[in-house]
Motif scaffolding. Structure first.
Motif, PDB file in Angstrom:
ATOM      1  N   GLU A   1       0.831  -1.196   0.000  1.00 21.18           N
ATOM      2  CA  GLU A   1       0.000   0.000   0.000  1.00 21.18           C
ATOM      3  C   GLU A   1       0.873   1.257   0.000  1.00 21.18           C
ATOM      4  OE1 GLU A   1      -3.490   2.142   2.723  1.00 21.18           O
ATOM      5  OE2 GLU A   1      -2.616   0.199   3.305  1.00 21.18           O
ATOM      6  N   ARG A   2       0.506   2.227  -0.841  1.00 21.67           N
ATOM      7  CA  ARG A   2       1.272   3.456  -0.977  1.00 21.67           C
ATOM      8  C   ARG A   2       0.498   4.638  -0.388  1.00 21.67           C
ATOM      9  NH1 ARG A   2       1.712   0.713  -5.862  1.00 21.67           N
ATOM     10  NH2 ARG A   2      -0.153   1.822  -6.580  1.00 21.67           N
ATOM     11  N   THR A   3       1.234   5.475   0.364  1.00 20.17           N
ATOM     12  CA  THR A   3       0.663   6.681   0.951  1.00 20.17           C
ATOM     13  C   THR A   3       1.505   7.872   0.521  1.00 20.17           C
ATOM     14  OG1 THR A   3      -0.076   5.414   2.891  1.00 20.17           O
ATOM     15  CG2 THR A   3      -0.010   7.827   3.088  1.00 20.17           C
ATOM     16  N   LEU A   4       0.869   8.885  -0.033  1.00 18.71           N
ATOM     17  CA  LEU A   4       1.592  10.071  -0.481  1.00 18.71           C
ATOM     18  C   LEU A   4       2.154  10.822   0.720  1.00 18.71           C
ATOM     19  CD1 LEU A   4       2.420  11.870  -2.859  1.00 18.71           C
ATOM     20  CD2 LEU A   4       0.264  13.106  -2.576  1.00 18.71           C
ATOM     21  N   LEU A   5       3.476  11.012   0.715  1.00 23.96           N
ATOM     22  CA  LEU A   5       4.147  11.696   1.822  1.00 23.96           C
ATOM     23  C   LEU A   5       4.257  13.200   1.569  1.00 23.96           C
ATOM     24  CD1 LEU A   5       5.682  11.421   4.527  1.00 23.96           C
ATOM     25  CD2 LEU A   5       7.771  11.059   3.186  1.00 23.96           C
ATOM     26  N   ASP A   6       4.625  13.574   0.332  1.00 21.55           N
ATOM     27  CA  ASP A   6       4.728  15.001   0.029  1.00 21.55           C
ATOM     28  C   ASP A   6       4.844  15.211  -1.470  1.00 21.55           C
ATOM     29  OD1 ASP A   6       4.614  17.612   0.771  1.00 21.55           O
ATOM     30  OD2 ASP A   6       6.723  17.811   1.298  1.00 21.55           O
ATOM     31  N   THR A   7       4.463  16.409  -1.907  1.00 19.14           N
ATOM     32  CA  THR A   7       4.614  16.863  -3.282  1.00 19.14           C
ATOM     33  C   THR A   7       5.278  18.230  -3.253  1.00 19.14           C
ATOM     34  OG1 THR A   7       2.576  15.717  -3.948  1.00 19.14           O
ATOM     35  CG2 THR A   7       3.420  17.408  -5.427  1.00 19.14           C
ATOM     36  N   PHE A   8       6.335  18.409  -4.045  1.00 17.91           N
ATOM     37  CA  PHE A   8       7.001  19.715  -4.053  1.00 17.91           C
ATOM     38  C   PHE A   8       7.530  20.028  -5.449  1.00 17.91           C
ATOM     39  CE2 PHE A   8      10.114  16.525  -2.896  1.00 17.91           C
ATOM     40  CZ  PHE A   8      11.276  16.880  -3.558  1.00 17.91           C
ATOM     41  N   THR A   9       7.604  21.313  -5.753  1.00 17.77           N
ATOM     42  CA  THR A   9       8.163  21.775  -7.026  1.00 17.77           C
ATOM     43  C   THR A   9       9.680  21.759  -6.922  1.00 17.77           C
ATOM     44  OG1 THR A   9       6.234  23.174  -7.458  1.00 17.77           O
ATOM     45  CG2 THR A   9       8.248  23.664  -8.676  1.00 17.77           C
ATOM     46  N   ALA A  10      10.312  20.928  -7.743  1.00 13.36           N
ATOM     47  CA  ALA A  10      11.758  20.723  -7.637  1.00 13.36           C
ATOM     48  C   ALA A  10      12.550  21.564  -8.628  1.00 13.36           C
ATOM     49  CB  ALA A  10      12.092  19.242  -7.836  1.00 13.36           C
ATOM     50  N   HIS A  11      11.971  21.837  -9.804  1.00 12.30           N
ATOM     51  CA  HIS A  11      12.692  22.573 -10.845  1.00 12.30           C
ATOM     52  C   HIS A  11      11.735  23.523 -11.557  1.00 12.30           C
ATOM     53  CE1 HIS A  11      16.582  20.356 -10.766  1.00 12.30           C
ATOM     54  NE2 HIS A  11      15.819  19.371 -10.291  1.00 12.30           N
ATOM     55  N   ASP A  12      12.328  24.424 -12.325  1.00 10.80           N
ATOM     56  CA  ASP A  12      11.546  25.366 -13.136  1.00 10.80           C
ATOM     57  C   ASP A  12      11.386  24.861 -14.566  1.00 10.80           C
ATOM     58  OD1 ASP A  12      11.339  27.126 -10.991  1.00 10.80           O
ATOM     59  OD2 ASP A  12      13.260  28.059 -11.455  1.00 10.80           O
ATOM     60  N   ALA A  13      11.574  23.580 -14.772  1.00  7.35           N
ATOM     61  CA  ALA A  13      11.450  22.971 -16.099  1.00  7.35           C
ATOM     62  C   ALA A  13      11.246  21.474 -15.915  1.00  7.35           C
ATOM     63  CB  ALA A  13      12.693  23.263 -16.949  1.00  7.35           C
ATOM     64  N   ASP A  14      11.211  20.729 -17.048  1.00  2.94           N
ATOM     65  CA  ASP A  14      11.056  19.276 -16.989  1.00  2.94           C
ATOM     66  C   ASP A  14      12.128  18.672 -16.099  1.00  2.94           C
ATOM     67  OD1 ASP A  14       9.416  20.118 -18.985  1.00  2.94           O
ATOM     68  OD2 ASP A  14      10.328  18.918 -20.570  1.00  2.94           O
ATOM     69  N   ILE A  15      11.754  17.674 -15.317  1.00  2.38           N
ATOM     70  CA  ILE A  15      12.724  16.946 -14.495  1.00  2.38           C
ATOM     71  C   ILE A  15      13.260  15.770 -15.302  1.00  2.38           C
ATOM     72  CG2 ILE A  15      13.064  15.632 -12.373  1.00  2.38           C
ATOM     73  CD1 ILE A  15      10.850  17.310 -11.108  1.00  2.38           C
ATOM     74  N   ARG A  16      14.583  15.713 -15.448  1.00  2.00           N
ATOM     75  CA  ARG A  16      15.215  14.669 -16.251  1.00  2.00           C
ATOM     76  C   ARG A  16      15.533  13.418 -15.440  1.00  2.00           C
ATOM     77  NH1 ARG A  16      17.034  16.303 -21.363  1.00  2.00           N
ATOM     78  NH2 ARG A  16      17.341  14.068 -21.561  1.00  2.00           N
ATOM     79  N   ASP A  17      15.911  13.597 -14.178  1.00  2.00           N
ATOM     80  CA  ASP A  17      16.274  12.442 -13.351  1.00  2.00           C
ATOM     81  C   ASP A  17      16.153  12.840 -11.883  1.00  2.00           C
ATOM     82  OD1 ASP A  17      17.011   9.904 -12.716  1.00  2.00           O
ATOM     83  OD2 ASP A  17      19.078  10.040 -13.429  1.00  2.00           O
ATOM     84  N   ALA A  18      15.873  11.859 -11.051  1.00  2.00           N
ATOM     85  CA  ALA A  18      15.791  12.061  -9.601  1.00  2.00           C
ATOM     86  C   ALA A  18      15.968  10.714  -8.936  1.00  2.00           C
ATOM     87  CB  ALA A  18      14.453  12.694  -9.206  1.00  2.00           C
ATOM     88  N   LYS A  19      16.608  10.720  -7.778  1.00  2.00           N
ATOM     89  CA  LYS A  19      16.808   9.451  -7.067  1.00  2.00           C
ATOM     90  C   LYS A  19      17.155   9.702  -5.613  1.00  2.00           C
ATOM     91  CE  LYS A  19      19.709   8.117 -10.056  1.00  2.00           C
ATOM     92  NZ  LYS A  19      20.615   7.295 -10.877  1.00  2.00           N
ATOM     93  N   PHE A  20      16.886   8.664  -4.797  1.00  9.41           N
ATOM     94  CA  PHE A  20      17.261   8.689  -3.390  1.00  9.41           C
ATOM     95  C   PHE A  20      18.758   8.432  -3.257  1.00  9.41           C
ATOM     96  CE2 PHE A  20      12.784   7.279  -3.270  1.00  9.41           C
ATOM     97  CZ  PHE A  20      12.255   8.195  -2.363  1.00  9.41           C
ATOM     98  N   LEU A  21      19.362   9.050  -2.249  1.00 13.11           N
ATOM     99  CA  LEU A  21      20.750   8.748  -1.923  1.00 13.11           C
ATOM    100  C   LEU A  21      20.804   7.518  -1.014  1.00 13.11           C
ATOM    101  CD1 LEU A  21      21.038  11.675  -3.028  1.00 13.11           C
ATOM    102  CD2 LEU A  21      22.917  11.965  -1.404  1.00 13.11           C
ATOM    103  N   HIS A  22      22.006   7.016  -0.793  1.00 18.07           N
ATOM    104  CA  HIS A  22      22.197   5.853   0.071  1.00 18.07           C
ATOM    105  C   HIS A  22      21.658   6.168   1.468  1.00 18.07           C
ATOM    106  CE1 HIS A  22      24.270   2.572   2.199  1.00 18.07           C
ATOM    107  NE2 HIS A  22      24.374   1.999   1.016  1.00 18.07           N
ATOM    108  N   PRO A  23      20.940   5.230   2.101  1.00 13.61           N
ATOM    109  CA  PRO A  23      20.287   5.533   3.383  1.00 13.61           C
ATOM    110  C   PRO A  23      21.245   5.892   4.508  1.00 13.61           C
ATOM    111  CG  PRO A  23      20.183   3.173   2.896  1.00 13.61           C
ATOM    112  CD  PRO A  23      20.669   3.851   1.652  1.00 13.61           C
ATOM    113  N   THR A  24      22.500   5.451   4.448  1.00 21.16           N
ATOM    114  CA  THR A  24      23.435   5.768   5.529  1.00 21.16           C
ATOM    115  C   THR A  24      23.816   7.240   5.554  1.00 21.16           C
ATOM    116  OG1 THR A  24      25.313   5.161   4.113  1.00 21.16           O
ATOM    117  CG2 THR A  24      24.409   3.449   5.540  1.00 21.16           C
ATOM    118  N   THR A  25      23.526   7.976   4.482  1.00 22.45           N
ATOM    119  CA  THR A  25      23.840   9.409   4.448  1.00 22.45           C
ATOM    120  C   THR A  25      22.697  10.257   4.991  1.00 22.45           C
ATOM    121  OG1 THR A  25      22.977   9.728   2.195  1.00 22.45           O
ATOM    122  CG2 THR A  25      25.269   9.010   2.412  1.00 22.45           C
ATOM    123  N   GLY A  26      21.575   9.641   5.317  1.00 25.11           N
ATOM    124  CA  GLY A  26      20.391  10.368   5.732  1.00 25.11           C
ATOM    125  C   GLY A  26      19.323  10.290   4.658  1.00 25.11           C
TER     126      GLY A  26
END
Length: 430
Positions: A47-72
């Motif tokens: 089951e998926r629950t929406l956590l947040d929505t935010f504007t990340a860029h002023d144009a199309d987003i080309r790529d996005a990803k989570f960093l390694h969990p040990t970094t926070g």
């Protein structure tokens, strides 16, 4: 075969990115609508629950990803607004307020050419390295000034991967992807062919070519006129045979303890190709200290040559095009499409050679193969393409061939599919 589960993301335009975190408890989606959505996922029920929505860029987003969990809890993103952003989660903010993730770092493409691909690698669960490549093939390598603080980043190397080929023009169709070797220990070190346990390796798709670069310690820190410290320098270590069309995606499989490095490519011609790469002793380099000695001896010469370059590049704040060979380094401002190509980043004497041990072509995987992803063990490969079908491939234990063992067609809402028909399609692919 079952019908695909529908995932309503709620974006206002086409979704360009779908990425999960390390343990699959979170999903992010990014879109042409400039926004990133983060979903919390229950690993037991799905089951998926929406956590947040935010504007990340002023144009199309080309790529996005989570960093390694040990970094926070961090998210990296690039967009057509010529920027890389790094976001950190602020747990003091309530969900779905648009303020749960705040930006803490930005890297601007000063040649005013959009980034098209990025990847991050975390070594020993602490040290993070960032690779960015733009649509003309300029590859930039960054590291944070402090391992536990991602607010400030230092450019450590920069060069154009096109080498002897002219960078593509504005109207040309391009394809550049960069992926780190995510294995915790390099294969050359495992096989006792190098004493550099922390050597970094990455694979880059360059239009219809694929190149592998490996890091070399330069022998000292110095700031060159291109804005990079060049504490590490990356040199071409191997090249995969030229593909008949643009390479849409490339992936480096984890779990190299199998004895080879495994790399997969997705091509515009619809084929998926899987390469097994082996390392062996270099014939003319007696030991692994030779490369480090060469780097130390040439570092003063590189520094002197770089100091003699025009100061014009210093005004470009570290995004000048830089190319190097084993005996010289030259820097200049980013070249427009009409400018002659610079020299390739080749010629380094590694203590080992990288060779292709085997190739497994899957010629009719898709109409136009778009993207690839390996599982955590590097044993299962997922591919998808313009035919709207996602396929899972696995290497046969008996024959060694890569075969489809699952495929899933993306269907419109309400459309029915005959199970026997889907099974027949799978059998034909096999």
């Amino acid at each position: 075969m079952g019908k695909a589960e529908e995932f309503e993301t709620g974006h206002h335009d086409r979704v360009t990115v779908l990425h999960t975190n390390f343990n699959g408890t979170r999903i992010l989606t990014a879109s042409i609508d400039h926004r990133i959505k983060v979903w919390q996922r229950d690993p037991k029920t799905g089951e998926r629950t929406l956590l947040d929505t935010f504007t990340a860029h002023d144009a199309d987003i080309r790529d996005a990803k989570f960093l390694h969990p040990t970094t926070g809890s961090h998210i990296a993103s690039i967009g057509n607004d010529l920027k890389f952003h790094l976001w950190t989660e602020d747990v003091s903010q309530a969900p779905n307020t648009g303020r749960r993730f705040r930006r803490i770092a930005t890297i601007q493409s000063t040649p005013r050419i959009p980034f098209v691909s990025m990847d991050l690698k975390t070594v020993d669960n602490i040290y993070t390295t960032l690779a960015l490549i733009d649509r003309q093939g300029l590859l930039s390598i960054y590291e944070p000034n402090a391992p536990d603080d991602f607010k400030d980043w230092t450019l450590i190397d920069i060069f154009n991967v096109c080498g002897s080929t002219n960078p593509p023009g504005r109207g040309d169709e391009t394809s550049f992807k960069v992926r780190w070797d995510q294995n915790p220990t390099p294969l050359a070190y495992i096989n006792s062919l190098s004493d550099d346990r922390n050597q970094l390796s990455l694979v880059v798709s360059v239009l219809n070519e694929v190149k592998i670069y490996r890091s070399v310690v330069s022998g000292g820190d110095y700031m060159s006129s291109d804005g990079a410290s060049h504490r590490l320098m990356f040199y071409e270590a191997a090249k995969i045979p030229r593909h008949p069309a643009l390479v849409r995606d490339v992936q480096w499989a984890p779990f190299s303890v199998r004895g080879t490095d495994r790399i997969a490519t997705a091509c515009k011609d619809g084929a998926v190709r899987i390469f097994e790469l082996a390392v062996s002793p270099a014939p003319n380099v007696p030991d692994s200290t030779a490369s480090a000695t060469t780097a130390r001896n040439t570092a003063p010469q590189r520094q002197q040559q770089q100091q003699q370059q025009s100061s014009l590049t210093s005004g470009l704040t570290g995004r000048a095009s830089n190319t190097n060979t084993n005996t010289q380094a030259a820097t200049s401002s980013p070249a427009p499409p009409s400018t002659p190509a610079r020299a390739a980043r080749t010629g380094h004497a590694f203590p080992f050679v990288t060779t292709i041990q085997s190739t497994s072509p899957l010629p009719h995987a898709h109409t136009d193969a778009w993207s690839l992803s390996f599982d955590g063990q590097g044993q299962v490969l997922m591919s998808n393409g313009s035919d709207g079908v996602t396929k899972l491939w696995r290497k046969s234990v008996l024959g060694g061939q890569w075969l489809v063992f699952a495929g899933q067609e993306v269907l419109d809402a309400g459309e029915e599919t005959d199970g026997d028909e889907m099974d027949d399609e799978r059998d034909d692919d096999e």
